[in-house]
Design a protein around this motif. Structure first.
Motif, PDB file in Angstrom:
ATOM      1  N   SER A   4      31.757  38.457 -17.331  1.00 36.22           N
ATOM      2  CA  SER A   4      32.650  39.180 -18.233  1.00 36.22           C
ATOM      3  C   SER A   4      32.111  39.455 -19.637  1.00 36.22           C
ATOM      4  CB  SER A   4      33.970  38.430 -18.335  1.00 36.22           C
ATOM      5  OG  SER A   4      33.722  37.120 -18.742  1.00 36.22           O
ATOM      6  N   ASP A   5      30.887  39.057 -19.954  1.00 33.27           N
ATOM      7  CA  ASP A   5      30.419  39.192 -21.343  1.00 33.27           C
ATOM      8  C   ASP A   5      30.368  40.627 -21.847  1.00 33.27           C
ATOM      9  OD1 ASP A   5      30.276  36.513 -21.392  1.00 33.27           O
ATOM     10  OD2 ASP A   5      28.092  36.368 -21.294  1.00 33.27           O
ATOM     11  N   ALA A   6      29.727  41.503 -21.113  1.00 35.30           N
ATOM     12  CA  ALA A   6      29.609  42.889 -21.592  1.00 35.30           C
ATOM     13  C   ALA A   6      30.966  43.577 -21.589  1.00 35.30           C
ATOM     14  CB  ALA A   6      28.622  43.675 -20.728  1.00 35.30           C
ATOM     15  N   LEU A   7      31.816  43.181 -20.629  1.00 36.23           N
ATOM     16  CA  LEU A   7      33.150  43.774 -20.600  1.00 36.23           C
ATOM     17  C   LEU A   7      33.966  43.300 -21.787  1.00 36.23           C
ATOM     18  CD1 LEU A   7      33.893  43.520 -16.801  1.00 36.23           C
ATOM     19  CD2 LEU A   7      33.315  45.547 -18.094  1.00 36.23           C
ATOM     20  N   LYS A   8      33.833  42.016 -22.117  1.00 28.93           N
ATOM     21  CA  LYS A   8      34.534  41.492 -23.297  1.00 28.93           C
ATOM     22  C   LYS A   8      34.059  42.252 -24.519  1.00 28.93           C
ATOM     23  CE  LYS A   8      35.491  36.695 -22.089  1.00 28.93           C
ATOM     24  NZ  LYS A   8      34.541  35.664 -21.744  1.00 28.93           N
ATOM     25  N   GLU A   9      32.755  42.462 -24.574  1.00 29.22           N
ATOM     26  CA  GLU A   9      32.159  43.167 -25.711  1.00 29.22           C
ATOM     27  C   GLU A   9      32.699  44.601 -25.797  1.00 29.22           C
ATOM     28  OE1 GLU A   9      27.819  44.542 -26.969  1.00 29.22           O
ATOM     29  OE2 GLU A   9      27.797  42.687 -25.800  1.00 29.22           O
ATOM     30  N   LEU A  10      32.810  45.245 -24.632  1.00 30.50           N
ATOM     31  CA  LEU A  10      33.329  46.616 -24.604  1.00 30.50           C
ATOM     32  C   LEU A  10      34.782  46.645 -25.072  1.00 30.50           C
ATOM     33  CD1 LEU A  10      32.867  49.628 -23.674  1.00 30.50           C
ATOM     34  CD2 LEU A  10      33.926  48.957 -21.525  1.00 30.50           C
ATOM     35  N   GLU A  11      35.526  45.616 -24.695  1.00 28.41           N
ATOM     36  CA  GLU A  11      36.970  45.636 -24.933  1.00 28.41           C
ATOM     37  C   GLU A  11      37.394  44.978 -26.238  1.00 28.41           C
ATOM     38  OE1 GLU A  11      38.357  43.755 -21.411  1.00 28.41           O
ATOM     39  OE2 GLU A  11      37.739  45.423 -20.151  1.00 28.41           O
ATOM     40  N   GLU A  12      36.420  44.554 -27.050  1.00 26.62           N
ATOM     41  CA  GLU A  12      36.861  43.890 -28.285  1.00 26.62           C
ATOM     42  C   GLU A  12      37.190  44.928 -29.365  1.00 26.62           C
ATOM     43  OE1 GLU A  12      32.381  42.940 -30.025  1.00 26.62           O
ATOM     44  OE2 GLU A  12      33.522  41.362 -29.040  1.00 26.62           O
ATOM     45  N   GLY A  13      37.894  44.479 -30.375  1.00 19.79           N
ATOM     46  CA  GLY A  13      38.190  45.335 -31.530  1.00 19.79           C
ATOM     47  C   GLY A  13      39.016  46.558 -31.178  1.00 19.79           C
ATOM     48  N   ASP A  14      38.626  47.695 -31.746  1.00 20.64           N
ATOM     49  CA  ASP A  14      39.419  48.919 -31.610  1.00 20.64           C
ATOM     50  C   ASP A  14      39.513  49.414 -30.173  1.00 20.64           C
ATOM     51  OD1 ASP A  14      39.834  48.862 -34.279  1.00 20.64           O
ATOM     52  OD2 ASP A  14      38.360  50.389 -34.807  1.00 20.64           O
ATOM     53  N   VAL A  15      38.459  49.186 -29.384  1.00 18.03           N
ATOM     54  CA  VAL A  15      38.480  49.643 -27.987  1.00 18.03           C
ATOM     55  C   VAL A  15      39.576  48.901 -27.222  1.00 18.03           C
ATOM     56  CG1 VAL A  15      37.184  49.824 -25.824  1.00 18.03           C
ATOM     57  CG2 VAL A  15      36.038  50.244 -27.983  1.00 18.03           C
ATOM     58  N   GLY A  16      39.636  47.591 -27.415  1.00 15.02           N
ATOM     59  CA  GLY A  16      40.670  46.783 -26.764  1.00 15.02           C
ATOM     60  C   GLY A  16      42.064  47.215 -27.192  1.00 15.02           C
ATOM     61  N   THR A  17      42.198  47.519 -28.476  1.00 13.99           N
ATOM     62  CA  THR A  17      43.488  47.967 -29.004  1.00 13.99           C
ATOM     63  C   THR A  17      43.909  49.275 -28.342  1.00 13.99           C
ATOM     64  OG1 THR A  17      42.904  46.983 -31.132  1.00 13.99           O
ATOM     65  CG2 THR A  17      44.715  48.541 -31.141  1.00 13.99           C
ATOM     66  N   ALA A  18      42.976  50.210 -28.262  1.00 16.37           N
ATOM     67  CA  ALA A  18      43.274  51.518 -27.659  1.00 16.37           C
ATOM     68  C   ALA A  18      43.621  51.355 -26.176  1.00 16.37           C
ATOM     69  CB  ALA A  18      42.080  52.457 -27.829  1.00 16.37           C
ATOM     70  N   MET A  19      42.898  50.460 -25.487  1.00 12.44           N
ATOM     71  CA  MET A  19      43.147  50.254 -24.059  1.00 12.44           C
ATOM     72  C   MET A  19      44.498  49.577 -23.835  1.00 12.44           C
ATOM     73  SD  MET A  19      39.359  49.246 -22.674  1.00 12.44           S
ATOM     74  CE  MET A  19      39.228  49.937 -21.043  1.00 12.44           C
ATOM     75  N   ALA A  20      44.817  48.639 -24.717  1.00 10.01           N
ATOM     76  CA  ALA A  20      46.083  47.906 -24.564  1.00 10.01           C
ATOM     77  C   ALA A  20      47.291  48.827 -24.721  1.00 10.01           C
ATOM     78  CB  ALA A  20      46.142  46.776 -25.590  1.00 10.01           C
ATOM     79  N   LYS A  21      47.095  49.950 -25.412  1.00 14.51           N
ATOM     80  CA  LYS A  21      48.199  50.900 -25.623  1.00 14.51           C
ATOM     81  C   LYS A  21      48.479  51.741 -24.377  1.00 14.51           C
ATOM     82  CE  LYS A  21      46.706  52.365 -29.911  1.00 14.51           C
ATOM     83  NZ  LYS A  21      46.530  53.404 -30.880  1.00 14.51           N
ATOM     84  N   GLN A  22      47.508  51.807 -23.476  1.00 11.52           N
ATOM     85  CA  GLN A  22      47.649  52.691 -22.306  1.00 11.52           C
ATOM     86  C   GLN A  22      48.517  52.041 -21.229  1.00 11.52           C
ATOM     87  OE1 GLN A  22      46.374  55.674 -22.753  1.00 11.52           O
ATOM     88  NE2 GLN A  22      45.506  54.921 -24.670  1.00 11.52           N
ATOM     89  N   ALA A  23      49.491  52.782 -20.771  1.00 12.00           N
ATOM     90  CA  ALA A  23      50.393  52.256 -19.731  1.00 12.00           C
ATOM     91  C   ALA A  23      49.606  51.853 -18.482  1.00 12.00           C
ATOM     92  CB  ALA A  23      51.435  53.300 -19.375  1.00 12.00           C
ATOM     93  N   SER A  24      48.586  52.662 -18.116  1.00  8.09           N
ATOM     94  CA  SER A  24      47.845  52.367 -16.883  1.00  8.09           C
ATOM     95  C   SER A  24      47.038  51.079 -17.008  1.00  8.09           C
ATOM     96  CB  SER A  24      46.938  53.538 -16.496  1.00  8.09           C
ATOM     97  OG  SER A  24      46.188  53.988 -17.591  1.00  8.09           O
TER      98      SER A  24
END
Length: 195
Positions: free
Chosen positions: A162-182
């Motif tokens: 999960s390291d690179a995925l965690k890295e991809l999803e941290e900060g603003d990217v994670g925030t933007a993804m968390a907003k998506q219903a899907s």
């Protein structure tokens, strides 16, 4: 028959850890960024059906392990589940590749790392399928040992990936993804599987 069920349960537990790898999508706060939101929507929409596939594959293994299944049934269900998971992670990798780099610092590097990792996870599941296919279902003890080895590899896979995925999803990217219903529904279905 003795000895197979506990091993199967270990296999199921290890598997459910792996299933949530790509779906730990969370985040809060952050500024609105239309470009990033559009990127997150594209990725999340592509992830959702694959997340369902992973959850279904996971459930199939759980079902075979909770029943008093024959080695042949377990082998068949596990092989199909690993194939489905391999396909799903590959498709998620392709979706992240297609979406391009997210509009954040080091976005391209984060994207490429995640794609590489998703493809590697896909290959690992394909390799596990081959191992399951090769197990000797006629010999209970050998079959149980073989499953034990596969469970150990699954466990490593679920911890290491999960390291690179965690890295991809941290900060603003994670925030933007968390907003998506899907992404929310993908994450919820994975969490339900893990319990």
């Amino acid at each position: 028959m003795e000895g197979t069920n506990p091993v199967n349960k270990k296999l199921a537990a290890a598997l459910s850890g792996g299933a949530v790898l790509v779906l730990a999508l969370s985040g809060c706060g952050g500024d609105d960024n239309e470009k990033l939101d559009a990127w997150a929507k594209q990725v999340c929409d592509a992830v959702q059906p694959q997340a369902k596939k992973i959850t279904t594959a996971n459930a199939a293994i759980q079902k075979e392990t909770s029943d008093n299944s024959t080695p042949e049934d377990v082998q068949k269900a596990d092989a199909q589940a690993f194939q489905d998971m391999s396909d799903a992670y590959k498709a998620i990798g392709a979706a992240v590749q297609k979406a391009g780099a997210p509009d954040v610092e080091n976005g391209e590097k984060k994207q490429q790392n995640a794609v590489k990792e998703l493809n590697s996870i896909s290959s690992s599941y394909a390799s596990l399928k081959k191992q399951v296919d090769a197990l000797d279902t006629k010999d209970q003890a050998k079959f149980a040992d073989g499953l034990k080895n596969i469970a150990t590899e699954l466990d490593k896979l679920s911890k290491s990936g999960s390291d690179a995925l965690k890295e991809l999803e941290e900060g603003d990217v994670g925030t933007a993804m968390a907003k998506q219903a899907s992404c929310k529904s993908a994450s919820a279905s994975a969490s339900a599987t893990k319990s």
